[in-house]
Design an enzyme around this catalytic site. Structure first.
Site, mmCIF file in Angstrom:
data_model
loop_
_atom_site.group_PDB
_atom_site.id
_atom_site.type_symbol
_atom_site.label_atom_id
_atom_site.label_comp_id
_atom_site.label_asym_id
_atom_site.label_seq_id
_atom_site.Cartn_x
_atom_site.Cartn_y
_atom_site.Cartn_z
ATOM 1 N N CYS A 117 0.800 -1.426 -0.066
ATOM 2 C CA CYS A 117 0.051 -0.099 -0.097
ATOM 3 C C CYS A 117 0.837 1.386 0.037
ATOM 4 O O CYS A 117 0.461 1.928 -0.737
ATOM 5 C CB CYS A 117 -0.985 -0.008 1.263
ATOM 6 S SG CYS A 117 -0.028 0.114 2.865
ATOM 7 N N HIS A 176 -2.801 0.569 6.693
ATOM 8 C CA HIS A 176 -3.012 0.492 5.238
ATOM 9 C C HIS A 176 -3.516 1.995 4.890
ATOM 10 O O HIS A 176 -3.907 2.771 5.684
ATOM 11 C CB HIS A 176 -4.309 -0.370 5.132
ATOM 12 C CG HIS A 176 -4.662 -0.526 3.911
ATOM 13 N ND1 HIS A 176 -3.695 -1.058 2.925
ATOM 14 C CD2 HIS A 176 -5.642 -0.062 3.047
ATOM 15 C CE1 HIS A 176 -4.398 -1.186 1.627
ATOM 16 N NE2 HIS A 176 -5.696 -0.560 1.858
ATOM 17 N N GLU A 188 -6.020 1.153 -4.627
ATOM 18 C CA GLU A 188 -5.260 0.578 -3.440
ATOM 19 C C GLU A 188 -4.455 -0.329 -3.874
ATOM 20 O O GLU A 188 -4.967 -1.393 -4.859
ATOM 21 C CB GLU A 188 -6.102 0.486 -2.278
ATOM 22 C CG GLU A 188 -7.056 -0.499 -2.659
ATOM 23 C CD GLU A 188 -7.881 -1.036 -1.359
ATOM 24 O OE1 GLU A 188 -7.162 -0.948 -0.234
ATOM 25 O OE2 GLU A 188 -9.183 -1.576 -1.477
#
Length: 301
Positions: A117, A176, A188
């Site tokens: 991420c 995240h 993402e």
């Protein structure tokens, strides 16, 4: 004019520079490419949707040119593998990953070039600015000195602009991070066994909020608000529409200032208002740390 008194206000353990971007281990989706096969950094021709076909683009107005460029850079990686630790090489870009001991789905990540991420976020803003301004973990990016604005989880997506970074985890243990597109969508690198994708924004669970990155040359949080629950307005007037609320002290970039509606608040009187280009909104100088008329800030035309 009176001078307003200045008011004053744990990184998670990581392996090297790896960002722990797990959002819950799951099996690879049906139809995923065979796990034992090594993949290139880019999607195979015809095997994965192009960014436009995936709906990955700037989906709302108002973002800075650099933020829009960051969105499009992230979207250009649609279909690239998620790899645990990917994107954290000497230079921004896809790299082979590592095995995440907590996630069996990551066993083939060392064979795949891709991003985790924060590796994707790093790449997006490096492409947009020409500088490696967000190297490091998701937690480090969320707390970067480049952050010019913060938005609490309770604010939802209402005040967000394309290019803002959405984050999940605790205040000092973000695990995240993703890039907002607008219209309730984000791009993402989610977890092992999947590819860089467009997703609906997930506001539940441990969603922590979002940050805006000062990416343009000369941009940065060079001023700070003070107080709590401070609103910005569409015009330099308290009777104009409210735009965004600062829950607490926030670093902001000020484009210019002007004399407009006089305001009495917190024991101060001031008719100076500052324009915040990252919010496309105005705030009374009463809530900006510093003198009533800010030094070095030009007068609005």
């Amino acid at each position: 004019m009176r001078t307003i008194l200045d008011r004053t206000r744990r990184s998670v353990a990581a392996v090297g520079l790896l960002a722990l971007c797990a959002v819950g281990a799951t099996a690879p989706p049906a139809g995923a490419a065979p796990a034992a096969r090594a993949e290139r950094a880019g999607p195979a021709a015809g095997a994965r949707p192009a960014a436009a076909e995936a709906g990955c683009d700037v989906l709302a107005p108002g973002a800075s040119a650099a933020a829009q460029a960051a969105v499009r850079a992230a979207c250009s990686q649609i279909g690239v593998w998620y790899t645990w630790g990917g994107g954290h090489g000497p230079q921004p870009g896809a790299t082979y990953g590592q095995v995440d001991p907590s996630d069996p789905a990551s066993q083939h990540d060392p064979e795949r070039r891709g991003f985790d991420c924060s590796g994707l976020v790093r790449y997006a803003y490096a492409q947009a600015t020409g500088q490696d301004i967000l190297a490091g973990t998701a937690n480090g990016q969320y707390h970067s000195s480049r952050v010019t604005a913060r938005f609490g989880a309770s604010q939802g997506t209402g005040p967000l602009l394309p290019g803002d970074l959405l984050a999940w985890g605790g205040d000092n243990s973000i695990h995240h991070i993703a890039v907002y597109l607008g219209a309730g969508k984000m791009v993402e690198a989610r977890q092992s066994g999947t590819h860089v994708m467009v997703s609906d924004v997930r506001l539940g669970g441990d969603y922590n909020g979002a940050v805006r990155i000062g990416a343009d040359p000369g941009q940065g949080g060079n001023f700070s608000t003070w107080g709590t629950d401070v609103w910005t307005h569409s015009e330099p007037s308290t009777t104009s529409a409210r735009v965004n609320k600062f829950d607490g002290p926030t670093r902001v970039r000020i484009g210019c200032q002007k004399h407009a509606q006089p305001v009495d608040a917190e024991g101060y009187h001031n008719d100076a208002w500052s324009y915040l280009p990252d919010y496309q909104a105005w705030i009374t100088n009463i809530y900006i740390q510093g003198p009533a008329w800010l030094d070095g800030v030009p007068t609005c035309p």
